[in-house]
Design an enzyme around this catalytic site. Structure first.
Site, PDB file in Angstrom:
ATOM      1  CG  MET A 112      -1.893   3.548   7.126  1.00  0.00           C
ATOM      2  SD  MET A 112      -3.576   3.014   7.369  1.00  0.00           S
ATOM      3  CE  MET A 112      -4.354   4.555   7.805  1.00  0.00           C
ATOM      4  CG  ASP A 127      -1.905   3.885   3.226  1.00  0.00           C
ATOM      5  OD1 ASP A 127      -1.419   2.744   3.157  1.00  0.00           O
ATOM      6  OD2 ASP A 127      -3.134   4.096   3.287  1.00  0.00           O
ATOM      7  CG  ASP A 181      -2.055  -0.978   1.120  1.00  0.00           C
ATOM      8  OD1 ASP A 181      -2.160  -1.645   0.068  1.00  0.00           O
ATOM      9  OD2 ASP A 181      -2.845  -1.081   2.076  1.00  0.00           O
ATOM     10  NE  ARG A 207     -14.771   3.519   3.978  1.00  0.00           N
ATOM     11  CZ  ARG A 207     -14.117   2.384   4.214  1.00  0.00           C
ATOM     12  NH1 ARG A 207     -13.465   1.791   3.253  1.00  0.00           N
ATOM     13  NH2 ARG A 207     -14.121   1.844   5.411  1.00  0.00           N
ATOM     14  CD1 TRP A 263     -10.662  -0.797   2.189  1.00  0.00           C
ATOM     15  CD2 TRP A 263     -12.320  -1.910   3.184  1.00  0.00           C
ATOM     16  NE1 TRP A 263     -10.183  -1.263   3.392  1.00  0.00           N
ATOM     17  CE2 TRP A 263     -11.186  -1.949   4.024  1.00  0.00           C
ATOM     18  CE3 TRP A 263     -13.489  -2.549   3.597  1.00  0.00           C
ATOM     19  CZ2 TRP A 263     -11.187  -2.586   5.258  1.00  0.00           C
ATOM     20  CZ3 TRP A 263     -13.484  -3.198   4.829  1.00  0.00           C
ATOM     21  CH2 TRP A 263     -12.344  -3.197   5.649  1.00  0.00           C
ATOM     22  CG  HIS A 273      -6.057   7.361   4.134  1.00  0.00           C
ATOM     23  ND1 HIS A 273      -7.150   6.741   3.581  1.00  0.00           N
ATOM     24  CD2 HIS A 273      -5.221   6.370   4.513  1.00  0.00           C
ATOM     25  CE1 HIS A 273      -6.978   5.426   3.624  1.00  0.00           C
ATOM     26  NE2 HIS A 273      -5.814   5.175   4.188  1.00  0.00           N
ATOM     27  CD  GLU A 305      -7.947  -6.258  -0.915  1.00  0.00           C
ATOM     28  OE1 GLU A 305      -9.123  -6.114  -0.567  1.00  0.00           O
ATOM     29  OE2 GLU A 305      -6.999  -5.667  -0.346  1.00  0.00           O
ATOM     30  CG  ASP A 306      -6.763  -8.034   2.998  1.00  0.00           C
ATOM     31  OD1 ASP A 306      -7.964  -8.291   2.764  1.00  0.00           O
ATOM     32  OD2 ASP A 306      -6.410  -7.269   3.918  1.00  0.00           O
TER      33      ASP A 306
HETATM   34  N1  UDH Z   1      -5.513   3.202  -2.996  1.00  0.00           N
HETATM   35  C1  UDH Z   1      -5.262   4.349  -3.752  1.00  0.00           C
HETATM   36  N2  UDH Z   1      -6.275   5.158  -4.088  1.00  0.00           N
HETATM   37  C2  UDH Z   1      -7.550   4.897  -3.726  1.00  0.00           C
HETATM   38  C3  UDH Z   1      -7.811   3.761  -2.954  1.00  0.00           C
HETATM   39  C4  UDH Z   1      -6.773   2.942  -2.583  1.00  0.00           C
HETATM   40  O1  UDH Z   1      -4.113   4.623  -4.115  1.00  0.00           O
HETATM   41  O2  UDH Z   1      -8.441   5.692  -4.082  1.00  0.00           O
HETATM   42  C5  UDH Z   1      -4.412   2.256  -2.742  1.00  0.00           C
HETATM   43  C6  UDH Z   1      -3.350   2.793  -1.818  1.00  0.00           C
HETATM   44  O3  UDH Z   1      -2.126   2.186  -2.122  1.00  0.00           O
HETATM   45  C7  UDH Z   1      -3.848   2.335  -0.483  1.00  0.00           C
HETATM   46  C8  UDH Z   1      -4.334   0.933  -0.827  1.00  0.00           C
HETATM   47  O4  UDH Z   1      -4.895   1.082  -2.120  1.00  0.00           O
HETATM   48  O5  UDH Z   1      -2.842   2.346   0.492  1.00  0.00           O
HETATM   49  C9  UDH Z   1      -5.344   0.344   0.146  1.00  0.00           C
HETATM   50  O6  UDH Z   1      -6.491   1.171   0.228  1.00  0.00           O
HETATM   51  P1  UDH Z   1      -6.965   1.921   1.560  1.00  0.00           P
HETATM   52  O7  UDH Z   1      -5.807   2.731   2.078  1.00  0.00           O
HETATM   53  O8  UDH Z   1      -8.220   2.640   1.293  1.00  0.00           O
HETATM   54  O9  UDH Z   1      -7.261   0.794   2.543  1.00  0.00           O
HETATM   55  P2  UDH Z   1      -7.183   0.922   4.058  1.00  0.00           P
HETATM   56  O10 UDH Z   1      -7.726  -0.370   4.543  1.00  0.00           O
HETATM   57  O11 UDH Z   1      -8.144   2.151   4.463  1.00  0.00           O
HETATM   58  O12 UDH Z   1      -5.817   1.333   4.483  1.00  0.00           O
HETATM   59  C10 UDH Z   1      -9.530   2.010   4.387  1.00  0.00           C
HETATM   60  C11 UDH Z   1     -10.218   3.340   4.642  1.00  0.00           C
HETATM   61  C12 UDH Z   1     -10.195   3.668   6.069  1.00  0.00           C
HETATM   62  C13 UDH Z   1     -10.990   4.907   6.322  1.00  0.00           C
HETATM   63  C14 UDH Z   1     -10.807   5.359   7.711  1.00  0.00           C
HETATM   64  C15 UDH Z   1     -11.518   6.651   7.961  1.00  0.00           C
HETATM   65  N3  UDH Z   1     -11.124   7.180   9.211  1.00  0.00           N
HETATM   66  C1  NGS Z   2     -10.841  -6.985   7.423  1.00  0.00           C
HETATM   67  C2  NGS Z   2     -10.988  -6.921   5.919  1.00  0.00           C
HETATM   68  C3  NGS Z   2      -9.628  -6.842   5.272  1.00  0.00           C
HETATM   69  C4  NGS Z   2      -8.890  -5.626   5.823  1.00  0.00           C
HETATM   70  C5  NGS Z   2      -8.818  -5.724   7.336  1.00  0.00           C
HETATM   71  C6  NGS Z   2      -8.168  -4.506   7.941  1.00  0.00           C
HETATM   72  O1  NGS Z   2     -12.095  -6.997   8.014  1.00  0.00           O
HETATM   73  O2  NGS Z   2      -9.779  -6.742   3.882  1.00  0.00           O
HETATM   74  O3  NGS Z   2     -10.139  -5.829   7.865  1.00  0.00           O
HETATM   75  O4  NGS Z   2      -8.843  -3.379   7.510  1.00  0.00           O
HETATM   76  N1  NGS Z   2     -11.698  -8.137   5.484  1.00  0.00           N
HETATM   77  C7  NGS Z   2     -12.994  -8.129   5.153  1.00  0.00           C
HETATM   78  O5  NGS Z   2     -13.667  -7.128   5.174  1.00  0.00           O
HETATM   79  C8  NGS Z   2     -13.576  -9.450   4.728  1.00  0.00           C
HETATM   80  S1  NGS Z   2      -8.387  -1.950   7.913  1.00  0.00           S
HETATM   81  O6  NGS Z   2      -8.587  -1.813   9.330  1.00  0.00           O
HETATM   82  O7  NGS Z   2      -6.980  -1.821   7.524  1.00  0.00           O
HETATM   83  O8  NGS Z   2      -9.203  -0.978   7.156  1.00  0.00           O
HETATM   84  O9  NGS Z   2      -7.591  -5.527   5.282  1.00  0.00           O
END
Ligand code: UDH
Ligand code: NGS
Length: 359
Positions: free
Chosen positions: A302, A212, A210, A307, A272, A305, A275-276
């Site tokens: 991290m 971030d 990722d 969503r 979102w 950011h 997939e992992d």
């Molecule tokens: N990514 C992008 N652009 C996007 C979406 C995702 O570049 O519009 C890439 C980026 O590398 C990112 C990765 O995909 O680090 C994973 O996406 P994510 O950062 O959205 O996933 P994460 O689980 O965050 O880290 C989920 C949103 C949490 C919102 C919390 C609000 N407080």
């Molecule tokens: C799980 C998600 C994963 C995700 C993890 C951490 O619940 O994809 O949370 O998310 N699995 C499902 O939703 C089935 S996080 O807190 O980083 O946004 O990576």
């Protein structure tokens, strides 16, 4: 007889004073010693790690004289080229001598790409690097799924290039930029990254990261292991712990063979989440286990950011991860289709903009 007593008292007093002075001296010495040591611990490791790779910047500009020295790799490059001289280079050691351990990672001061370029003079076009004085143990492609996260990417490049160089890797950085405004698909972008990187070089190891996530210790080596590796094991946002045992999100690595044996990643997780977990299921179904660094070495930060638009939670994700074993042979790298819109070999990374379609 009357004058003997005051003499004895004076001697005792004299000795006591000497003892007190000695104790004071000891006390001051111990205090100074611990004070200097604490300063050293607090400041030296960060300056070290930044300056040794030739980095200056928000956290590397504290006036250390090291900053003015050329980076180690530059020094090696300046010497006569060993290959040209007919000598064959030795393999790099299993543990790089350039590692410094814990790093300070902060996001409060923005970085500029110019600055990152200047402080990483040995990184070649497209974000390619290999050690000059030894042959790297692995050829590593780093794949970053991406869309509209330029500020995060700058931090990633700022922190990771020096770390990866100190890890003595032969590496290239591939930012896979999803074209258009359709719903985001992280795993499909990672598959595209694999396919595109393979067209460029004979990579044997793939890091999926990722944009971030920044490691807080350079002993967390961005390479591959005998089992698939999960690198982002203790993230600040989870209180420096794994959120659950099977968690495989954030940053992971796989040898080419490991990746191919699971048919790569799913292409049909739009939005979102999940997939992992699907990737974890694929690995588990092939009898592989997850290798991880210790919680200490695996610490990472991290960049906070909100969503992103067009990356809302995928309502189908629970159903999909329940059927990984049935779908994984049909859906993966073998069935991947996409169109490259542009490919830019930039100073610090290769940016590949792709049309990956829509659900
Ligand atoms: N990514 C992008 N652009 C996007 C979406 C995702 O570049 O519009 C890439 C980026 O590398 C990112 C990765 O995909 O680090 C994973 O996406 P994510 O950062 O959205 O996933 P994460 O689980 O965050 O880290 C989920 C949103 C949490 C919102 C919390 C609000 N407080
Ligand atoms: C799980 C998600 C994963 C995700 C993890 C951490 O619940 O994809 O949370 O998310 N699995 C499902 O939703 C089935 S996080 O807190 O980083 O946004 O990576």
């Amino acid at each position: 007889m009357a004058s003997a007593e005051p003499t004895v008292n004076f001697n005792v007093l004299h000795r006591t004073c000497k003892l007190v002075v000695l104790l004071c001296f000891l006390h001051i010495s111990v205090t100074v010693f611990f004070y200097v040591r604490s300063l050293d611990i607090r400041f030296s490791f960060v300056q070290n790690q930044q300056t040794r790779a030739g980095i200056t910047g928000p956290i590397g500009t504290t006036g250390s004289t090291e900053a003015a020295k050329p980076p180690l790799e530059a020094k090696a490059a300046a010497e006569p080229d060993e290959l040209a001289a007919g000598k064959s280079l030795k393999k790099c050691p299993q543990t790089s001598p350039l590692l410094v351990g814990p790093l300070r990672v902060e996001f409060n001061i923005p970085v500029s790409l110019d600055e990152v370029e200047k402080t990483n003079p040995n990184v070649g076009p497209g974000g390619r690097y290999k050690p000059k004085d030894c042959v790297a143990l692995q050829k590593v492609a780093i794949i970053i799924p991406f869309r509209k996260r330029d500020e995060h990417l700058k931090f990633w490049l700022y922190y990771l290039h020096p770390i990866l160089q100190r890890q003595q890797l032969d590496y290239g950085v591939y930012v896979i930029n999803q074209d258009g405004d359709e719903i985001f698909n992280r795993a499909k972008l990672l598959n595209v990254g694999y396919a595109e990187a393979m067209k460029e070089y004979d990579y044997d190891c793939f890091i999926f990261s990722d944009v971030d996530l920044i490691p807080m210790d350079d002993r967390n080596i961005y390479k591959c292991f005998s089992q698939p590796r999960h690198l982002s094991v203790s993230m600040d946002k989870f209180g420096f712990r794994l959120p659950y045992n099977q968690y495989f999100g954030g940053v992971s690595s796989m040898m080419k063979g490991q990746y191919l044996s699971i048919n790569g990643f799913p292409n049909n997780y739009w939005g979102w989440g999940g997939e992992d977990d699907d990737i974890y299921n694929r690995l588990a179904s092939k009898g592989m286990t997850i290798s991880r660094p210790s919680g200490d070495v695996g610490k990472c930060r991290m960049i906070r950011h909100e969503r992103d638009k067009q990356n809302e939670p995928n309502p189908q994700r629970f159903d999909r991860i329940a059927h990984t074993r049935d779908t994984m042979n049909k859906d993966g790298i073998k069935s991947l289709s996409y169109k490259v819109v542009s490919k830019e070999r930039l100073a610090l990374y290769t940016k590949i903009t792709v049309d990956i379609g829509k659900p």
